[in-house]
Design a protein around this motif. Structure first.
Motif, PDB file in Angstrom:
ATOM      1  N   GLN A  84     -34.042  -6.518  11.195  1.00 56.34           N
ATOM      2  CA  GLN A  84     -35.474  -6.593  10.922  1.00 56.34           C
ATOM      3  C   GLN A  84     -35.787  -6.242   9.472  1.00 56.34           C
ATOM      4  OE1 GLN A  84     -37.450  -4.336  13.932  1.00 56.34           O
ATOM      5  NE2 GLN A  84     -39.398  -4.240  12.882  1.00 56.34           N
ATOM      6  N   ALA A 126     -21.564 -18.004  14.003  1.00 58.18           N
ATOM      7  CA  ALA A 126     -22.628 -18.476  13.093  1.00 58.18           C
ATOM      8  C   ALA A 126     -23.670 -17.398  12.883  1.00 58.18           C
ATOM      9  CB  ALA A 126     -23.249 -19.756  13.639  1.00 58.18           C
ATOM     10  N   ALA A 157     -22.534 -13.596   8.433  1.00 57.10           N
ATOM     11  CA  ALA A 157     -21.213 -13.595   7.802  1.00 57.10           C
ATOM     12  C   ALA A 157     -20.599 -14.989   7.886  1.00 57.10           C
ATOM     13  CB  ALA A 157     -20.301 -12.568   8.458  1.00 57.10           C
ATOM     14  N   MET A 214     -35.442  -9.273  17.478  1.00 57.26           N
ATOM     15  CA  MET A 214     -34.638  -8.594  18.506  1.00 57.26           C
ATOM     16  C   MET A 214     -33.505  -7.802  17.856  1.00 57.26           C
ATOM     17  SD  MET A 214     -36.061  -9.868  21.162  1.00 57.26           S
ATOM     18  CE  MET A 214     -37.573 -10.050  20.268  1.00 57.26           C
ATOM     19  N   THR A 252     -21.812  -9.973  21.419  1.00 55.16           N
ATOM     20  CA  THR A 252     -21.887  -8.898  20.421  1.00 55.16           C
ATOM     21  C   THR A 252     -21.259  -7.597  20.943  1.00 55.16           C
ATOM     22  OG1 THR A 252     -23.927  -9.851  19.566  1.00 55.16           O
ATOM     23  CG2 THR A 252     -23.406  -7.640  18.866  1.00 55.16           C
ATOM     24  N   VAL A 278     -16.894  -7.251  20.036  1.00 54.36           N
ATOM     25  CA  VAL A 278     -16.150  -8.352  20.683  1.00 54.36           C
ATOM     26  C   VAL A 278     -14.645  -8.092  20.551  1.00 54.36           C
ATOM     27  CG1 VAL A 278     -15.616 -10.812  20.408  1.00 54.36           C
ATOM     28  CG2 VAL A 278     -17.992 -10.049  20.435  1.00 54.36           C
ATOM     29  N   LYS A 308     -34.295  -2.316  21.458  1.00 56.50           N
ATOM     30  CA  LYS A 308     -35.720  -2.391  21.107  1.00 56.50           C
ATOM     31  C   LYS A 308     -36.536  -2.813  22.311  1.00 56.50           C
ATOM     32  CE  LYS A 308     -35.022  -3.936  16.344  1.00 56.50           C
ATOM     33  NZ  LYS A 308     -35.335  -4.992  15.398  1.00 56.50           N
ATOM     34  N   GLU A 326     -19.999  -7.728   9.492  1.00 55.02           N
ATOM     35  CA  GLU A 326     -20.473  -6.454   8.939  1.00 55.02           C
ATOM     36  C   GLU A 326     -19.431  -5.341   9.025  1.00 55.02           C
ATOM     37  OE1 GLU A 326     -21.088  -3.550  10.822  1.00 55.02           O
ATOM     38  OE2 GLU A 326     -21.208  -4.400  12.812  1.00 55.02           O
ATOM     39  N   ILE A 343     -17.320 -21.445  22.843  1.00 56.51           N
ATOM     40  CA  ILE A 343     -16.920 -20.040  23.040  1.00 56.51           C
ATOM     41  C   ILE A 343     -15.409 -19.930  22.845  1.00 56.51           C
ATOM     42  CG2 ILE A 343     -16.938 -18.109  24.658  1.00 56.51           C
ATOM     43  CD1 ILE A 343     -19.298 -19.589  26.063  1.00 56.51           C
ATOM     44  N   VAL A 344     -15.042 -19.253  21.789  1.00 61.41           N
ATOM     45  CA  VAL A 344     -13.619 -19.144  21.461  1.00 61.41           C
ATOM     46  C   VAL A 344     -12.974 -18.095  22.361  1.00 61.41           C
ATOM     47  CG1 VAL A 344     -11.991 -18.471  19.655  1.00 61.41           C
ATOM     48  CG2 VAL A 344     -13.974 -19.903  19.093  1.00 61.41           C
ATOM     49  N   ARG A 348     -22.814 -19.057  21.118  1.00 58.83           N
ATOM     50  CA  ARG A 348     -24.177 -19.162  21.664  1.00 58.83           C
ATOM     51  C   ARG A 348     -24.738 -20.553  21.425  1.00 58.83           C
ATOM     52  NH1 ARG A 348     -26.177 -13.532  21.657  1.00 58.83           N
ATOM     53  NH2 ARG A 348     -24.978 -12.400  20.107  1.00 58.83           N
ATOM     54  N   LEU A 362     -17.710 -22.629  14.489  1.00 61.94           N
ATOM     55  CA  LEU A 362     -17.780 -22.640  15.951  1.00 61.94           C
ATOM     56  C   LEU A 362     -18.598 -21.437  16.407  1.00 61.94           C
ATOM     57  CD1 LEU A 362     -14.040 -23.419  16.803  1.00 61.94           C
ATOM     58  CD2 LEU A 362     -15.934 -25.032  16.516  1.00 61.94           C
ATOM     59  N   TYR A 389     -30.894   0.948   7.906  1.00 61.72           N
ATOM     60  CA  TYR A 389     -32.292   0.602   7.677  1.00 61.72           C
ATOM     61  C   TYR A 389     -33.237   1.528   8.379  1.00 61.72           C
ATOM     62  CZ  TYR A 389     -29.297  -1.614  10.760  1.00 61.72           C
ATOM     63  OH  TYR A 389     -28.249  -1.816  11.566  1.00 61.72           O
ATOM     64  N   GLY A 412     -27.454 -17.404  14.017  1.00 64.23           N
ATOM     65  CA  GLY A 412     -28.024 -16.153  13.523  1.00 64.23           C
ATOM     66  C   GLY A 412     -27.357 -14.904  14.057  1.00 64.23           C
TER      67      GLY A 412
HETATM   68  C1  LIG Z   1     -30.886  -4.171  17.226  1.00 64.67           C
HETATM   69  C2  LIG Z   1     -30.344  -4.383  15.848  1.00 64.67           C
HETATM   70  C3  LIG Z   1     -31.102  -4.039  14.747  1.00 64.67           C
HETATM   71  C4  LIG Z   1     -30.606  -4.245  13.459  1.00 64.67           C
HETATM   72  N1  LIG Z   1     -31.389  -3.971  12.401  1.00 64.67           N
HETATM   73  C5  LIG Z   1     -30.966  -4.287  11.158  1.00 64.67           C
HETATM   74  C6  LIG Z   1     -31.833  -4.190  10.069  1.00 64.67           C
HETATM   75  O1  LIG Z   1     -32.990  -3.834  10.215  1.00 64.67           O
HETATM   76  N2  LIG Z   1     -31.345  -4.495   8.824  1.00 64.67           N
HETATM   77  C7  LIG Z   1     -30.056  -4.911   8.636  1.00 64.67           C
HETATM   78  O2  LIG Z   1     -29.666  -5.174   7.490  1.00 64.67           O
HETATM   79  N3  LIG Z   1     -29.220  -5.040   9.675  1.00 64.67           N
HETATM   80  C8  LIG Z   1     -29.641  -4.754  10.926  1.00 64.67           C
HETATM   81  N4  LIG Z   1     -28.813  -4.933  11.985  1.00 64.67           N
HETATM   82  C9  LIG Z   1     -27.413  -5.286  11.747  1.00 64.67           C
HETATM   83  C10 LIG Z   1     -27.265  -6.758  11.409  1.00 64.67           C
HETATM   84  O3  LIG Z   1     -27.976  -7.532  12.335  1.00 64.67           O
HETATM   85  C11 LIG Z   1     -25.809  -7.133  11.464  1.00 64.67           C
HETATM   86  O4  LIG Z   1     -25.049  -6.259  10.663  1.00 64.67           O
HETATM   87  C12 LIG Z   1     -25.536  -8.547  10.976  1.00 64.67           C
HETATM   88  O5  LIG Z   1     -26.482  -9.455  11.455  1.00 64.67           O
HETATM   89  C13 LIG Z   1     -24.155  -8.928  11.470  1.00 64.67           C
HETATM   90  O6  LIG Z   1     -23.846 -10.235  11.092  1.00 64.67           O
HETATM   91  P1  LIG Z   1     -22.386 -10.806  11.404  1.00 64.67           P
HETATM   92  O7  LIG Z   1     -22.376 -12.199  10.967  1.00 64.67           O
HETATM   93  O8  LIG Z   1     -21.378  -9.866  10.919  1.00 64.67           O
HETATM   94  O9  LIG Z   1     -22.250 -10.726  13.006  1.00 64.67           O
HETATM   95  P2  LIG Z   1     -23.062 -11.525  14.110  1.00 64.67           P
HETATM   96  O10 LIG Z   1     -24.451 -11.734  13.672  1.00 64.67           O
HETATM   97  O11 LIG Z   1     -22.858 -10.791  15.376  1.00 64.67           O
HETATM   98  O12 LIG Z   1     -22.350 -12.933  14.153  1.00 64.67           O
HETATM   99  C14 LIG Z   1     -21.190 -13.162  14.909  1.00 64.67           C
HETATM  100  C15 LIG Z   1     -21.358 -14.485  15.629  1.00 64.67           C
HETATM  101  O13 LIG Z   1     -20.174 -14.724  16.391  1.00 64.67           O
HETATM  102  C16 LIG Z   1     -20.565 -15.314  17.618  1.00 64.67           C
HETATM  103  N5  LIG Z   1     -19.507 -15.099  18.599  1.00 64.67           N
HETATM  104  C17 LIG Z   1     -19.167 -13.956  19.223  1.00 64.67           C
HETATM  105  N6  LIG Z   1     -18.144 -14.170  20.053  1.00 64.67           N
HETATM  106  C18 LIG Z   1     -17.819 -15.482  19.955  1.00 64.67           C
HETATM  107  C19 LIG Z   1     -16.829 -16.303  20.564  1.00 64.67           C
HETATM  108  N7  LIG Z   1     -15.977 -15.819  21.441  1.00 64.67           N
HETATM  109  N8  LIG Z   1     -16.789 -17.586  20.213  1.00 64.67           N
HETATM  110  C20 LIG Z   1     -17.654 -18.108  19.300  1.00 64.67           C
HETATM  111  N9  LIG Z   1     -18.602 -17.389  18.716  1.00 64.67           N
HETATM  112  C21 LIG Z   1     -18.681 -16.076  19.028  1.00 64.67           C
HETATM  113  C22 LIG Z   1     -21.824 -14.586  17.964  1.00 64.67           C
HETATM  114  O14 LIG Z   1     -22.582 -15.282  18.914  1.00 64.67           O
HETATM  115  C23 LIG Z   1     -22.508 -14.454  16.622  1.00 64.67           C
HETATM  116  O15 LIG Z   1     -23.368 -15.533  16.386  1.00 64.67           O
HETATM  117  C24 LIG Z   1     -29.300  -4.763  13.281  1.00 64.67           C
HETATM  118  C25 LIG Z   1     -28.549  -5.131  14.391  1.00 64.67           C
HETATM  119  C26 LIG Z   1     -29.060  -4.949  15.662  1.00 64.67           C
HETATM  120  C27 LIG Z   1     -28.246  -5.377  16.849  1.00 64.67           C
END
Ligand SMILES: Cc1cc2nc3c(=O)[nH]c(=O)nc-3n(C[C@H](O)[C@H](O)[C@H](O)COP(=O)(O)OP(=O)(O)OC[C@H]3O[C@@H](n4cnc5c(N)ncnc54)[C@H](O)[C@@H]3O)c2cc1C
Length: 1066
Positions: free
Chosen positions: A366, A300, A303, A363, A812, A672, A702, A843, A633-634, A333, A330, A5, A337
């Motif tokens: 975006q 949560a 994905a 954060m 993360t 992770v 940021k 992702e 927390i797994v 946090r 599960l 992005y 999100g």
């Molecule tokens: C600073 C920043 C800017 C970004 N900007 C963009 C953007 O502009 N556009 C865009 O498309 N993407 C952007 N991204 C990428 C995007 O945010 C991610 O690709 C997407 O949100 C990932 O989703 P996910 O579900 O794969 O992972 P996550 O959102 O990381 O979800 C994983 C979940 O697992 C949980 N978890 C971790 N460990 C454990 C555990 N041991 N036990 C239980 N739960 C656990 C976490 O708390 C989290 O809630 C950005 C990311 C960042 C960090």
């Protein structure tokens, strides 16, 4: 990574990765119009709606009683996750603990707000659905108890057979729409769903290839695209099977339509997101419902929530009367999100946001990188949740180190130079081998017409013959008899460019290119001088993209009178790329850093007004709240790597709780996994840890700044800043890496937060610096930079600041994935590969759209589909797939209800599948992922040396009638129009296209030999030319294959499979 992005993304031409100069963008793309969009795209009611009215209001997340009260009014707490007792069961359905005000957004180290006033704390509880699953889960909380329990629930054998005779063909095809317009809408819908309207998806082909006549691919695609049309026109309402069957034009194709519907549902192309899936009518069951499979999703983020939401939908779709499958999420946090986190701002109130929204700054994620051409967020964000969004205009100013705006001409020239080096580095890109799938007849699909005939040749037979060049042998008799046979291949448009000579494909010399860009050459340099990136690029198989870019900039200093300012500009573009990849370019793989290229969505980038987190909250809460348990927390997952023993998995949490599950879907970040925050029992196999090690997980941070009043141009969404190296005015390229990403870009977030907010980016090396630098130092520096730019106003201290530190965040451990130098072409696929009953999403498991929110969401859909497949087996094809011409379906016998006997093994596949689609065989075992990856690595080595094999030249112009038609179309049309006018007595009457075509067919048949002769001769010429082109192609391909075989032998000798697969050192 390509499809992220940064501001150069989402340009109309997917191949032009160039960051258009800001000035040029102003004129070319946006024409200076205001772009805040609160209105939604028109949503048309579907034809033949049979569903109840949508449950989702226009913007449920903003309704005062919607599911997001908690999000809008954040609960404030100073405690960090570590401090919190983990005794409580933090079911989201019971209690929502919103994010903290002063802890860092990601619950990592400290973050300072310059506001010292205390902010009142509020608790918010959201209404919860009855915790039906809670009690039963308690009984599953010891591994021993879980291990004793037979895997999966018992199955029930309630079967309902689809009575196809009750459905009406064409009932979903609007009769008032012209055939051409309908076809156009269907084609557009397929594009909007990431499917090729003219060709089967690989998985569709796998399922259909032995059962479908190749000519009927056209019919199938017409139906499938028609179903997608229904979905895209109103994603607020799910498409029913009945509606799907109404997309077939004849009873003959009803079963084909039924399969298409099933395939689209299972694979998440329709009926996904926050949509109510009506329960199928199954006879009610007396007595208690038995436990269905328990699926535990870890994480949560988008994905995890997307996957859980999809599973809930699929379980409703395949519901039987007496099992209750359960999906439990599960989350470690105390919020939802993951990397989407909209943090509430407290220093000011906003009068500019809609009433129900409070100011929030992003954060994490975006930007939505364009809604068009297949982004699933289009259907969810715009179609279902109706979130307001702001279209971003990437026009801006870049400021130099002295605070002066960079001259547009110099900006443009440096940008072109940067793009030139970028393009030259592209020569070393790994070229993926794309295996084409079966295509329908493009012309018929464009015209919305089907093929009725059946020549008895299956898709597989036809495709194999096509690949071998032996199509002619399939139809010898027919050819002779019919003269002009229908052949899909002949009707296809020529996609393959005419063969080019080597000279055509060679890049012009660098000096020549620069002159054309407007650069003056250095003394003694002639236009034939060039740069040579070959030696550096081929220095190592793991060469980095940064090394080649650095070398390119260095060599250009010899050709051009580059200045330190040019160096700053060139490095600004590198910083922008480091933002997209969350890593210094010196860590990116030269051959694979943009491996997702070509998958970009289209349309302007946009940002959700009032917080992107409304997306995960929507996924959680609509149409019914998911069972999400926060503060879990797994720490360990015990899983069954083969699934053969049928043992359940057991998920252990830090607080001692355990959860038994038939399937586990792990969605935690690659960071992770790299830091081994979760233990696996048995340990993950080497092929999985190999991919985890080789792929990169980067950092991007940021700095959020809230000011009393804006002092910048509020009409622009961003502005850039050039940075100088520690060694001021240096011409040494390497000196620039350290600083170039420090506040290189500022987002103006007024339109989306309703407050004067700037977000400064820390990309590349600077992202890591932000992790350890004290807040005060960062804030002083960024404010000084702003004062340097905006000298004419008194820039005040910010009222409120937040600094993210994603690498220090235990949940993360970084920001997003990238293709590191060591990575192999198949690594994202290995990340996605399941192991027994342990599945993976997130992702970093989405090779086509990594590092993005939409990629994360798509990975959740994929994992949900895999889980369903492992439970139900593959979709069984109805028989007969296509009914003989003229036949209709007999009503089936009355549905039988079984005695509900228990069966071991997967639950109620037959019963769940219903309409004649129940699988008779167990799910196929996946092919060996390691072998696949090894093969991909071999292919990569071959392609690196030889490039991709040349595609087979298409055969064109072999149908004399088509040539004749071209010449006589207008004449025949005039005659047909005249006939229509005479017949109807209407001076405006026109003949339909089909009538003209029919008349042309008659004319051709009636034409004399002499009239036909020139066309037959032309065909002969075309045939001969085609044969020559084909022969040359065969020769070149033969040579290519010979050399490829040599490279394969050499590579395999250097990298034996056993050694290649053994775990690498961390
Ligand atoms: C600073 C920043 C800017 C970004 N900007 C963009 C953007 O502009 N556009 C865009 O498309 N993407 C952007 N991204 C990428 C995007 O945010 C991610 O690709 C997407 O949100 C990932 O989703 P996910 O579900 O794969 O992972 P996550 O959102 O990381 O979800 C994983 C979940 O697992 C949980 N978890 C971790 N460990 C454990 C555990 N041991 N036990 C239980 N739960 C656990 C976490 O708390 C989290 O809630 C950005 C990311 C960042 C960090």
């Amino acid at each position: 990574m390509e499809a992220a992005y940064s501001i150069d993304k989402g340009l109309p031409d997917p191949l032009s990765r160039q960051t258009l100069s800001f000035a040029s963008r102003t004129l070319a793309q946006f024409n200076g119009s205001a772009t805040t969009l609160l209105d939604q795209p028109p949503i048309f009611p579907r034809v033949q709606q049979h569903q109840p009215p949508p449950l989702v209001p226009a913007n449920p997340l903003q309704s005062p009683k919607g599911g997001l009260e908690g999000l809008q009014n954040g609960h404030v707490s100073l405690e960090t996750n570590e401090d919190r007792g983990s005794e409580s069961t933090d079911r989201l359905s019971h209690e929502l603990d919103w994010d903290t005000n002063y802890s860092t957004p990601n619950e990592s180290a400290t973050s300072v707000s310059l506001v010292s006033s205390s902010i009142p704390q509020q608790h918010n509880k959201s209404a919860s659905p009855a915790p039906a699953l809670h009690g039963s889960l308690a009984s599953r909380q010891t591994p021993t108890a879980a291990a004793r329990r037979p895997s999966n629930s018992a199955a029930i054998a309630t079967t309902t057979t689809l009575d196809l005779s009750r459905y009406r063909p064409r009932s979903s095809i609007p009769s008032r729409l012209s055939t051409g317009m309908y076809a156009h809408q269907c084609i557009m819908a397929a594009y909007a769903c990431r499917l090729n309207p003219y060709a089967l998806h690989k998985k569709e082909q796998e399922a259909l290839q032995d059962h479908l006549c190749h000519l009927h691919v056209t019919v199938y695609l017409n139906i499938r695209n028609g179903i997608l049309r229904l979905w895209t026109r109103n994603p607020m309402v799910s498409v029913s099977r009945e509606e799907a069957l109404g997309c077939s034009k004849d009873y003959r194709w009803m079963n084909l339509a039924s399969f298409a519907f099933e395939w689209l549902v299972r694979n998440g192309y329709i009926n996904f997101g926050c949509v109510e899936i009506p329960l199928p009518p199954v006879p009610p069951k007396k007595g208690r419902r038995r436990e269905g499979p328990v699926i535990v999703v870890i994480g949560a983020g988008v994905a995890g929530l997307g996957c859980a939401r999809q599973l809930e939908g699929l379980f409703r779709h395949y519901r039987d009367s007496d099992t209750s499958p359960r999906v439990i999420v599960l989350e470690g946090r105390r919020r939802l999100g993951g990397r989407i986190y909209s943090h509430p701002l407290h220093s000011l109130k906003s009068a500019n946001l809609p009433n129900t929204l409070v100011p929030k700054a992003e954060m994490g994620a975006q930007i939505i990188v364009g809604f068009d051409h297949g982004n699933p967020l289009d259907q969810i964000v715009r179609g279902q949740l109706g979130l307001p969004y702001h279209l971003l205009r990437d026009i801006s100013t870049i400021y130099d180190t002295d605070g002066s705006p960079v001259d547009e001409v110099q900006d443009a020239m440096d940008e072109r130079l940067y793009n030139d080096v970028l393009d030259r580095s592209g020569a070393y890109r790994h070229k993926a081998l794309i295996v084409p799938t079966a295509e329908g007849d493009r012309k018929l699909i464009d015209a919305g017409r089907d093929v009725a005939v059946d020549d008895g040749v299956t898709v597989r037979q036809y495709e194999e013959a096509r690949a071998a060049g032996t199509i002619g042998l399939l139809f010898p008799a027919k050819r002779v008899r019919r003269g002009v046979s229908h052949k899909t291949a002949d009707l296809k448009p020529t996609r393959v460019p005419p063969p080019t000579t080597v000279a055509d494909t060679e890049e012009p010399p660098a000096a020549f290119t620069c002159q054309a860009m407007g650069w003056k050459l250095n003394d003694g340099i002639t236009p034939t001088d060039s740069i040579d990136l070959d030696s550096i690029a081929k220095q190592s198989v793991h060469q980095t993209f940064g090394a080649v870019m650095d070398e390119g900039f260095k060599q250009y200093q010899r050709l051009l009178p580059l200045t330190p300012k040019d160096m700053r500009l060139l490095n600004w573009h590198l910083a922008n790329l480091e933002y997209a990849n969350a890593a210094n370019v010196g860590k990116l793989s030269l051959s694979g850093w943009d491996q997702d290229m070509g998958n970009e969505f289209e349309g302007e980038h946009s940002q959700v007004i009032g917080g992107y987190q409304q997306l995960p909250y929507g996924l959680w809460s609509l149409p019914e709240k998911l069972d999400v348990r926060t503060n879990k927390i797994v720490t360990q997952i015990s899983y069954d790597p083969t699934s053969s023993a049928g043992r359940p998995a057991v998920v252990h949490c830090e607080n001692g709780e355990t959860f038994a599950a038939d399937k586990v879907i792990l969605t935690t970040s690659l960071g992770v996994l790299k830091r081994q925050k979760i233990k696996f029992q048995p340990p993950l196999p080497a092929w999985k840890t190999g991919a985890i090690d080789r792929l990169g997980f980067g950092v991007m941070n940021k700095v959020i700044l809230v000011f009393d009043k804006p002092f910048w141009d509020t009409q622009r969404d961003m502005f850039g800043l050039l940075r100088e190296p520690p060694n001021k005015d240096s011409m040494i390229q390497e000196d620039y890496a350290k600083n170039r990403g420090r506040f290189y870009l500022f987002w103006n977030c007024i339109k989306t937060t309703g407050l004067p907010v700037l977000i400064a980016l820390m990309a590349g090396d600077a992202a890591h610096q932000a992790e350890t630098m004290p807040d005060s130092k960062i804030i002083v520096e960024v404010t000084a930079q702003l004062r340097n730019i905006f000298k004419h106003v008194a820039v005040p201290d910010p009222l409120e600041t937040i600094i993210t530190r994603w690498a220090s965040d235990r949940f993360t451990c970084g920001s997003y994935s990238f293709v590191a130098a060591e990575a192999l072409p198949g690594d994202y696929d290995l990340m996605a590969q399941s192991i027994g009953n342990l599945h993976f999403a997130g992702e970093a498991t989405c090779g086509t759209h990594p590092a993005t929110v939409h990629g994360a969401y798509l990975s959740g859909l994929r994992a949900a589909s895999e889980v369903m497949e492992s439970i139900l087996g593959p979709i069984k094809l109805p028989t007969p797939l296509v009914l003989e011409k003229g036949k209709t379906f007999e009503p089936p016998p009355a549905p039988t209800v079984s005695t509900g006997q228990k069966r071991k093994g997967p639950p109620s596949a037959e019963a769940l599948l219903g309409p004649g689609l129940a699988p008779s065989e167990p799910a196929p075992t996946p092919t060996d992922p390691l072998r696949e990856a090894y093969e991909k690595a071999i292919q990569a080595a071959i392609h690196a040396e030889l490039g991709a094999p040349e595609p087979r030249p298409a055969k064109t112009g072999l149908n004399p009638f088509l040539l004749y038609q071209k010449d006589y179309w207008h004449k025949c049309k005039e005659q047909s129009d005249e006939a229509a006018r005479t017949a109807t007595n209407n001076p405006n009457a026109r003949a339909a296209r089909d009538e003209v075509r029919h008349a042309l067919g008659q004319m051709w048949r009636a034409a004399s030999e002499a009239e036909k002769q020139p066309y037959l001769e032309q065909i002969e010429v075309n045939r001969q030319t085609g044969a020559e082109v084909e022969a040359r192609w065969k020769q070149r391909t033969g040579e290519w294959e010979k050399r490829a075989a040599e490279i394969r032998r050499r590579w395999c000798a250097d990298n034996p499979f056993e050694r290649w697969t053994s775990p690498r050192r961390r």
